[in-house]
Design a protein around this motif. Structure first.
Motif, short mmCIF file in Angstrom:
data_model
loop_
_atom_site.label_atom_id
_atom_site.label_comp_id
_atom_site.label_asym_id
_atom_site.label_seq_id
_atom_site.Cartn_x
_atom_site.Cartn_y
_atom_site.Cartn_z
N THR A 81 0.81 -1.20 0.24
CA THR A 81 -0.26 0.24 0.33
C THR A 81 1.24 1.13 -0.11
O THR A 81 1.99 1.24 0.01
N ASP A 82 0.57 1.95 0.45
CA ASP A 82 0.58 4.03 -0.07
C ASP A 82 1.55 3.81 1.75
O ASP A 82 2.11 5.19 1.54
N THR A 132 5.98 6.07 3.69
CA THR A 132 5.88 6.55 2.26
C THR A 132 5.97 7.74 2.56
O THR A 132 5.20 8.23 3.72
N ASP A 170 4.43 9.71 0.60
CA ASP A 170 2.96 9.93 0.10
C ASP A 170 2.33 10.11 2.17
O ASP A 170 1.15 10.89 1.59
N TRP A 213 1.54 6.15 -6.42
CA TRP A 213 2.13 6.77 -4.86
C TRP A 213 4.42 6.16 -5.02
O TRP A 213 4.03 5.59 -6.31
#
Length: 564
Positions: A71-72, A316, A318, A528
């Motif tokens: 995932t991000d 991240t 992001d 991302w």
């Protein structure tokens, strides 16, 4: 009910090889004691293995990796070009290039399949026993099979239906799978005990209600996994609200005033937990959630100079930026869920001598230069008065003492972004006081369901059913306002699905919910850090090639998921 549960070594050769579950503590008996067992002993020995693989499923490289690194929220680069390379599996996982030979996918699948098999064995055996606990254990085994099936549906898009150990499983998908899991959970709902009777480590009444709410909320995705949109029907959302209401009004759980106490070493008695993996040290649980992200030169325990981190995944940029955007000019550490400072050394660098008993690593999202116990040649340095010497950390264990343990926002697959210090780190679960290596003897229960998620699911159902922004806002703000051990986050003034998705990220980061949330909110095909793939078929993982090969003698029985 608190009692020891025995692993029974019978002439049938059944050997249960894992850790115990919650209050069900396994004790291996010598075969020479005989093979004649009371029904009570037999029942106890049959239910323990149903729970026993939960610590394996929730290890850092199994369910956590699939739910977070894809995932991000989390990324695990090839650290320094030498660590966590693992044939590129973590790079592929984050970029949505995972293949059917990925060992983490296989381990997750195998542990789930074995747990389902153990549940079926219990379901077929317990009705033959006269133990007064047999009906309760039967309900728990059936409910755990449903829970494991929900996990295989969420991760792989398949569910196996089997009631007899001697017959082949039927493979179902989509709406048929949703209905099967629903029927199993509804059947055992009135039979399991309240949480107050068995604790969060056993399948209990509130946990079943929570799993039903989670099933109904994600059912539109499970019915149409590759769909461009999902049909969140009023009927499904009403059921989410219904079962969330049951939990909230039952009084079986209470929001924790201290956010990080939810993930602390003593969280087995935290009232917010509804359902969890029991990790107390007498059960020899794993401590990988605390060690996985922090530096190999962070040593959190004064008594154990071998217990450290591993420079695994970071968050991240992001995901970090969602906090920054939410708080603007205010440092996001204003939010008590973001960071908890435990020693003044981190803000007062002159305070360099610390009593062993007072030494405690910070929690939450760790940024910038890290300070901690200084270690030379395997031993901690001491001040003249015998106190622990605490100072600025460098990468001594990596033979790079000139490289400061100074966590940066930058983290990606480039050389600079893959350095040992790249990326802000997460220390959400408390480092176990009993872990002499950092990899064992976990104390903190790993959360599966907690009350905050119940409020958040109810808020989402209100929004999706009728656009009830006021009702959703009230639920979210109630959770935010409950964290009164420190200054709680300020109340929000508006609510919509995008804001709720952001709020779920703040509340549940590192809790293995992110992938499922991203798919449901239509975010999983986005871009991302190091991820540009938008293939909807990557919403579920490939069935391991080993499983496909094992089923190859029955043509068409187990078909690989599309896109793999």
């Amino acid at each position: 009910m608190k009692k020891k549960i025995h692993i029974l070594l019978t002439l049938a050769g059944i050997l249960f090889l894992n850790n115990s579950c919650t209050d069900l503590k396994e004790e291996v008996l010598d075969e020479t004691l005989g093979t004649t067992l009371t029904d009570e002993e037999a029942a106890n020995g049959i239910i323990a293995p149903v729970y026993a693989l939960l610590p394996n499923i929730f290890q850092h490289t199994t369910y956590f990796a699939l739910q977070e690194i894809s995932t991000d929220e989390a990324i695990l680069p090839y650290r320094g070009g030498t660590d966590w390379g693992d044939n590129g599996i973590y790079l592929a996982l984050h970029a949505h290039n995972t293949t059917s030979t990925d060992p983490n996918v296989r381990s997750t699948w195998d542990n789930l399949a074995q747990s389902i098999s153990r549940s079926i064995l219990a379901i077929t055996t317990l009705p033959n026993l006269s133990s007064p606990n047999a009906p309760l254990y039967l309900a728990e085994a059936r409910g755990m099979r449903a829970y494991y099936s929900m996990m295989t549906l969420d991760l792989f898009g398949v569910v196996f239906v089997k009631d007899d150990s001697n017959t082949p499983s039927k493979v179902i998908r989509g709406d048929e799978a949703v209905k099967y899991i629903e029927s199993e959970l509804l059947a055992i709902e009135p039979l399991v005990q309240p949480k107050s009777a068995v604790g969060p480590g056993r399948l209990n009444q509130a946990a079943v209600w929570g799993l039903l709410a989670r099933l109904y909320l994600n059912a539109p995705v499970y019915r149409n996994i590759y769909g461009s949109t999902f049909d969140f029907t009023a009927a499904d959302m009403d059921k989410v609200i219904q079962y969330c209401d049951k939990i909230i009004t039952s009084g079986q759980a209470k929001l924790s005033s201290d956010y990080f106490a939810i993930f602390g070493n003593d969280n087995h008695t935290n009232e917010e937990l509804l359902f969890a993996v029991d990790q107390r040290p007498d059960l020899n649980g794993h401590n990988r959630m605390a060690y996985f992200s922090i530096s190999g030169d962070q040593f959190p325990l004064a008594q154990y100079p071998l217990a450290n981190g591993t420079d695994g995944p970071g968050i991240t940029s992001d995901f970090y930026r969602t906090w920054v955007q939410a708080y603007g000019a205010v440092d996001p550490k204003r939010d008590p869920r973001f960071y908890q400072e435990n020693m003044s050394i981190y803000s007062n660098q002159a305070d360099t001598c610390v009593n062993d008993a007072d030494y405690k690593i910070n929690r939450g999202i760790l940024r910038g230069q890290q300070y901690g116990a200084l270690r030379v040649n395997g031993a901690f340095l001491r001040c003249p008065d015998g106190k622990l010497k605490v100072g600025k950390l460098g990468y001594v264990t990596r033979s790079k003492p000139e490289l400061a343990v100074n966590f940066t926002e930058l983290i990606d697959f480039t050389t600079a972004g893959s350095n040992y210090n790249s990326g802000y780190r997460v220390e959400k679960y408390e480092f176990s006081r009993e872990s002499n290596t950092g990899r064992n003897r976990g104390e903190a229960d790993i959360v599966i369901l907690r009350l905050a998620d119940i409020y958040m699911m109810r808020a989402e159902a209100k929004l999706r059913k009728s656009g009830d922004a006021a009702g959703a806002l009230a639920d979210v703000n109630l959770v935010r306002a409950s964290r009164t051990a420190t200054l709680p986050p300020p109340a929000l003034t508006a609510m919509d699905l995008d804001l709720l998705f952001r709020e779920r990220g703040f509340e549940f980061y590192w809790e293995m919910l992110r992938r499922t949330d991203m798919i449901r909110f239509g975010k999983y095909e986005g871009k991302w850090t190091e991820k540009t793939d938008s293939n909807v078929r990557k919403r579920i993982f490939p069935i391991p090639q080993t499983a496909i090969d094992a089923a190859s003698n029955t043509p068409g029985y187990l078909v690989q998921n599309e896109g793999y």
